[in-house]
Scaffold this active site. Structure first.
Site, PDB file in Angstrom:
ATOM      1  N   ALA A  73       0.855  -1.181   0.000  1.00  0.00           N
ATOM      2  CA  ALA A  73       0.000   0.000   0.000  1.00  0.00           C
ATOM      3  C   ALA A  73       0.899   1.242   0.000  1.00  0.00           C
ATOM      4  CB  ALA A  73      -0.893  -0.020   1.231  1.00  0.00           C
ATOM      5  N   GLN A  75       1.413   3.559   2.120  1.00  0.00           N
ATOM      6  CA  GLN A  75       2.194   3.735   3.352  1.00  0.00           C
ATOM      7  C   GLN A  75       2.882   2.427   3.752  1.00  0.00           C
ATOM      8  OE1 GLN A  75       3.303   6.137   5.156  1.00  0.00           O
ATOM      9  NE2 GLN A  75       2.327   7.660   3.855  1.00  0.00           N
ATOM     10  N   SER A  76       3.243   1.609   2.791  1.00  0.00           N
ATOM     11  CA  SER A  76       3.843   0.313   3.102  1.00  0.00           C
ATOM     12  C   SER A  76       5.152   0.460   3.880  1.00  0.00           C
ATOM     13  CB  SER A  76       4.120  -0.433   1.793  1.00  0.00           C
ATOM     14  OG  SER A  76       4.913  -1.575   2.034  1.00  0.00           O
ATOM     15  N   ASN A  77       5.160  -0.109   5.081  1.00  0.00           N
ATOM     16  CA  ASN A  77       6.417  -0.168   5.839  1.00  0.00           C
ATOM     17  C   ASN A  77       7.389  -1.107   5.146  1.00  0.00           C
ATOM     18  OD1 ASN A  77       5.502   1.381   8.167  1.00  0.00           O
ATOM     19  ND2 ASN A  77       4.157  -0.364   8.568  1.00  0.00           N
ATOM     20  N   ALA A  79       7.723  -1.787   1.969  1.00  0.00           N
ATOM     21  CA  ALA A  79       8.364  -1.217   0.782  1.00  0.00           C
ATOM     22  C   ALA A  79       9.512  -0.289   1.180  1.00  0.00           C
ATOM     23  CB  ALA A  79       7.324  -0.480  -0.061  1.00  0.00           C
TER      24      ALA A  79
END
Ligand SMILES: *Cc1c(COP(=O)(O)O)cnc(C)c1O
Length: 327
Positions: A73, A75-77, A79
């Site tokens: 997503a 706000q992917s942590n 990524a």
């Protein structure tokens, strides 16, 4: 402390992370609550994905891959942690994210920008569109003679799950040194790799350890997904464990929706922050602790149990998802 002795792993995080007794929080609940500080693992602002990335990026290097693609997503942590890990290893990286309606570079997106990592936002709510964009990119890279490596959402493939098998053996040693035995592990389950690793680690280390996954992003057939991941991770290690589908225990505390603050989540964030000075995140761990608190109210835990709550990170989202605006 690697369980899979012959499986390559790169060193990215500062392990072991602390296993701390939450003294005031425990006293308030009349429980023994320990917090596994994987938020302090030393990559970006920490988080659970780093343990998975140690295996996945080792696999990429082992296979001579030279371009890492991952997704999540907006706000992917995961990524952002993958991007930072690639920067650290000198690997080229691109993030192809599911980002409908995202315009402001806040939280993890700000960190991605500061690392100068290319981010492609796919304007969709559906991962099928995101994976179509990824397939296209992989085709282009291959045509140009590159060797791309795709890490799926959350790094939740069997190899990634091994990171949390290691975590259980790390915690078992820490608990022994601190004079207690872990009875129950509570963690957030998002893409399932963390849960699968914890479950497998528990089965291998001490079959009496219970694992409860708090869901903050409801997935279809999630119990089966985690069950399959656990068995596939066991396969990688060449072990067989007795595992029933009902060993995968999930409790849903998503509230209003994925990445939307819940009232109970906000209350849990404030409680741990004010009692312990430890910050949870609005997307996962805040709801995770809210789940633990609610289950405790329901009499879910046995008297005297040593309960370990996995702090799986997520701090950057504090600055992007309005934590003070709970639904
Ligand atoms: C990804 C994530 C989780 C969920 O872990 P999975 O292995 O995807 O189930 C929990 N907490 C935080 C902070 C995360 O970023």
């Amino acid at each position: 402390m690697s369980v899979g002795k012959n499986i390559p792993k790169v060193s990215l995080g500062l392990y072991p992370t602390p296993l701390q007794k939450a003294e005031r929080f425990s006293a308030g609940l009349q429980r023994k609550i320990w917090i596994k500080r994987d938020d302090l693992c030393g990559v970006v602002l920490g988080g659970n994905k780093v343990r998975k990335l140690e295996y996945l990026l080792a696999d990429a290097l082992e296979n001579g891959c030279d371009y890492i693609i991952t997704t999540g997503a907006a706000q992917s942590n995961h990524a952002t942690l993958a991007a930072a890990s690639c920067r650290r290893l000198g690997l080229e990286v691109e993030l192809i994210l599911k980002g409908r309606g995202v315009t402001e570079p806040l939280g993890n997106l700000l960190l991605d920008e500061l690392m100068n990592v290319p981010v492609t936002m796919v304007d969709s709510d559906d991962y099928r569109d995101v994976y179509a964009a990824i397939d296209k990119k992989i085709g282009e890279l291959e045509a140009a003679g590159r060797k791309p490596y795709l890490i799926p959402v959350g790094g939740s493939v069997p190899l990634g799950a091994l990171g949390y098998v290691d975590c259980v053996s790390e915690m078992a040693a820490q608990a022994e040194a601190q004079g207690f035995k872990i009875d129950h592990i509570v963690a957030c389950s998002g893409s399932g790799g963390t849960h699968a690793g914890l479950l497998l680690g528990g089965k291998l280390m001490n079959p009496d350890i219970k694992v409860t996954g708090i869901v903050a992003s409801p997935e279809k057939d999630f119990q089966k997904t985690i069950f399959d991941l656990t068995l596939a991770a066991a396969d990688l290690l060449g072990v067989t464990v007795p595992l029933a589908i009902d060993d995968v225990v999930l409790k849903d505390y998503t509230g209003p929706g994925y990445a939307q603050m819940s009232k109970a989540g906000l209350a849990a964030i404030k409680r741990l922050a004010s009692e312990e000075g430890i910050f949870l995140d609005p997307v996962y761990t805040g709801k995770g602790l809210a789940g633990l608190l609610d289950l405790n109210e329901q009499g879910y835990f046995q008297p005297g149990e040593n309960i370990v709550f996995i702090h799986s990170g997520g701090a950057p989202a504090i600055f992007a998802v309005p934590a003070n605006a709970a639904d």
